[in-house]
Design a protein around this motif. Structure first.
Motif, PDB file in Angstrom:
ATOM      1  N   LEU A   1      -1.860   5.776  10.295  1.00 54.80           N
ATOM      2  CA  LEU A   1      -0.210   5.638  10.399  1.00 54.80           C
ATOM      3  C   LEU A   1       0.211   7.143  10.408  1.00 54.80           C
ATOM      4  O   LEU A   1       1.224   7.579  11.165  1.00 54.80           O
ATOM      5  N   GLY A   2      -0.369   7.942  10.041  1.00 54.25           N
ATOM      6  CA  GLY A   2      -0.006   9.451  10.074  1.00 54.25           C
ATOM      7  C   GLY A   2      -0.187  10.082  11.441  1.00 54.25           C
ATOM      8  O   GLY A   2       0.703  10.576  12.005  1.00 54.25           O
TER       9      GLY A   2
ATOM     10  N   GLN B   1      -8.250   7.327  14.748  1.00 56.69           N
ATOM     11  CA  GLN B   1      -7.971   6.400  13.656  1.00 56.69           C
ATOM     12  C   GLN B   1      -7.353   5.074  13.946  1.00 56.69           C
ATOM     13  O   GLN B   1      -6.717   4.499  13.611  1.00 56.69           O
TER      14      GLN B   1
ATOM     15  N   ALA C   1       4.984   5.032   2.283  1.00 50.51           N
ATOM     16  CA  ALA C   1       5.347   6.402   2.559  1.00 50.51           C
ATOM     17  C   ALA C   1       5.537   6.659   4.133  1.00 50.51           C
ATOM     18  O   ALA C   1       6.433   7.299   4.599  1.00 50.51           O
ATOM     19  N   HIS C   2       4.896   5.846   4.851  1.00 50.05           N
ATOM     20  CA  HIS C   2       5.241   5.486   6.485  1.00 50.05           C
ATOM     21  C   HIS C   2       6.238   4.990   6.700  1.00 50.05           C
ATOM     22  O   HIS C   2       7.378   5.498   7.422  1.00 50.05           O
TER      23      HIS C   2
ATOM     24  N   ASN D   1      -8.681   3.044   7.619  1.00 47.87           N
ATOM     25  CA  ASN D   1      -8.095   4.177   7.042  1.00 47.87           C
ATOM     26  C   ASN D   1      -6.719   4.130   7.583  1.00 47.87           C
ATOM     27  O   ASN D   1      -6.111   4.782   8.456  1.00 47.87           O
TER      28      ASN D   1
ATOM     29  N   ALA E   1       0.325   4.124   1.388  1.00 52.39           N
ATOM     30  CA  ALA E   1       0.202   4.631   2.495  1.00 52.39           C
ATOM     31  C   ALA E   1       1.404   3.936   3.568  1.00 52.39           C
ATOM     32  O   ALA E   1       2.144   4.860   4.311  1.00 52.39           O
ATOM     33  N   TRP E   2       1.407   2.833   3.405  1.00 53.65           N
ATOM     34  CA  TRP E   2       2.732   2.276   4.245  1.00 53.65           C
ATOM     35  C   TRP E   2       3.883   2.556   3.734  1.00 53.65           C
ATOM     36  O   TRP E   2       4.756   2.565   4.624  1.00 53.65           O
TER      37      TRP E   2
ATOM     38  N   ASP F   1       0.791  -1.163  -0.053  1.00 50.96           N
ATOM     39  CA  ASP F   1       0.018   0.039   0.136  1.00 50.96           C
ATOM     40  C   ASP F   1       0.868   1.282   0.013  1.00 50.96           C
ATOM     41  O   ASP F   1       1.766   1.254   0.895  1.00 50.96           O
TER      42      ASP F   1
ATOM     43  N   SER G   1      -3.723   5.032   6.089  1.00 50.13           N
ATOM     44  CA  SER G   1      -3.144   6.277   5.844  1.00 50.13           C
ATOM     45  C   SER G   1      -3.335   7.127   7.006  1.00 50.13           C
ATOM     46  O   SER G   1      -2.402   7.765   7.654  1.00 50.13           O
ATOM     47  N   GLY G   2      -4.595   7.372   7.513  1.00 51.48           N
ATOM     48  CA  GLY G   2      -4.603   8.162   8.773  1.00 51.48           C
ATOM     49  C   GLY G   2      -4.332   7.791  10.079  1.00 51.48           C
ATOM     50  O   GLY G   2      -3.778   8.482  10.630  1.00 51.48           O
TER      51      GLY G   2
END
Length: 421
Positions: A198-199, A226, A114-115, A193, A111-112, A109, A195-196
């Motif tokens: 992990l952010g 989240q 980027a995390h 969610n 999002a992961w 993913d 992305s949210g």
């Protein structure tokens, strides 16, 4: 008895023998001789066919009787249906997970990814700015860091496992506490969610990675959102980023006698909820245990829920670590925990926000000072210690080249090592 094995063409020799044997007999008359001759050839043919078939059957049974080697079936790895705590910790820390982990598909993913890039960058900068300098400093000024200790107490810690592990890496047991709740066991497979979530974990840890302490208000906001609630996700990240492998996570609570009683996550236990994390240090191979309790260790809090202090007393004497503790032990309402630390510690590492200098009896303690003392930051300026300022001035201690406590700029930081005589 050993079976006689047929030679090649032996059945033809057997048929010829029957024919030659019939030739020596004198026929009684011509008709009989012709009949005998016909019978002899018929018998020869029957014998030939029977023997030929028998030979084939013997060879068939001989082959079928041989042992056919068994081919072991190839083991096909079966992916687990749920992720274990170490896989979850590595996932939250932005680190690779095993290929057969249920979390492996989530690592594709964006999002992961980027995390993962965020944490790789932040922990790399943390190591260069802080940790490698801290390691060099301990090798020269604090060689006791390598000594094993039965227990390391870190009061007012919150989820800051990172620094107690740096100063006391060989403790058998760590006891941390704070007013932040643990939260439920994190489960990335159930986060809608990603992305949210992990952010928010990144935001909750950002201050500790850039300075040396957590901003409590930031944690309260970020960790309540989240689906990554509480301090447990932060412990997970710090553990695996410190090259530990989590083997078991158990939720429980302390009863009034200080015994840790297990209970299922989400169930109500005693008045002092906590978590026990067992893990292995991958460098040394040592098995270690981390406890975190959500508790109030003010005098009033200990009086209403005495289980925590009794639990600590059961562990005996060890080492203590104090950092960015809001100068609480300067207040009259924290005398009980202050006295416990002084009575149950053979070594204390702290900044100036820990135990005030006035409580260290020079007949019992040797103090080593490092860095500079500029007084508390403005938020706690009422806790300035003029006597500590004088001791720093007279002692001219060696400088620090890493930040510590509220003074995260190394040029302004101070560190105190108290050793029991």
């Amino acid at each position: 008895m050993k079976k006689r094995r047929l030679k090649n063409n032996e059945h033809f020799q057997f048929a010829d023998g029957i024919k030659s044997g019939t030739a020596v007999r004198a026929p009684q008359n011509a008709n009989a001789n012709g009949q005998r001759k016909f019978q002899t050839h018929s018998e020869m043919w029957r014998y030939f066919v029977a023997f030929f078939l028998a030979t084939i059957l013997v060879n068939m049974f001989s082959v079928s009787g041989q042992q056919i080697p068994q081919v072991a079936p190839r083991a096909i790895p079966v992916a687990p249906t749920t992720a274990g705590p170490n896989d979850i910790a590595r996932f939250l820390a932005g680190m690779p997970v095993p290929e057969n982990s249920p979390l492996a598909p989530l690592t594709r993913d964006p999002a992961w990814q980027a995390h993962s890039a965020f944490f790789e960058g932040e922990f790399s900068k943390l190591f260069q700015r802080q940790l490698q300098k801290l390691h060099a400093w301990t090798a020269t000024n604090f060689p006791e860091v390598t000594q094993p200790t039965p227990v390391a107490f870190y009061m007012f810690s919150g989820p800051d496992f990172l620094y107690v592990d740096q100063f006391f890496p060989n403790a058998s047991v760590y006891v941390l506490c704070g007013k932040e709740s643990m939260g439920p066991p994190p489960d990335p497979l159930r986060i809608p969610n990603l992305s949210g979530a992990l952010g928010n974990l990144e935001n909750a840890m950002r201050s500790s990675l850039k300075t040396t302490y957590f901003i409590t208000q930031h944690m309260k906001v970020d960790l309540q959102q989240q689906n990554l609630n509480g301090v447990l996700p932060i412990f997970y990240v710090f553990l695996v980023r410190a090259d530990k492998s989590i083997t078991n996570v158990t939720f429980g609570s302390l009863n009034s006698n200080g015994a840790f009683e297990e209970f299922a996550p989400g169930k109500k236990g005693g008045s002092t909820p906590g978590v026990r994390i067992r893990y292995t240090d991958n460098q040394s191979g040592n098995s270690q245990t981390l406890y975190y309790f959500n508790t109030d260790i003010s005098d009033g809090g200990i009086k209403s829920a005495p289980g925590f202090l009794k639990f600590c007393q059961r562990l005996g004497a060890g080492s203590s670590f104090l950092k960015s503790s809001s100068y609480l032990m300067f207040e009259q309402g924290f005398a009980t925990i202050r006295n416990f630390i002084l009575d149950h510690s053979n070594r204390i590492v702290q900044d100036d926000s820990g135990i005030p200098l006035a409580y260290f009896d020079p007949n019992k303690w040797n103090l080593r000072l490092f860095g500079v003392y500029l007084g508390p930051i403005d938020l706690f300026k009422q806790h300035y210690q003029s006597r500590l300022q004088e001791v720093f001035r007279q002692g001219n201690p060696p400088p620090l080249d890493f930040g510590f406590g509220y003074r995260w700029n190394y040029k302004e930081a101070n560190l105190i090592v108290a050793q029991r005589k």
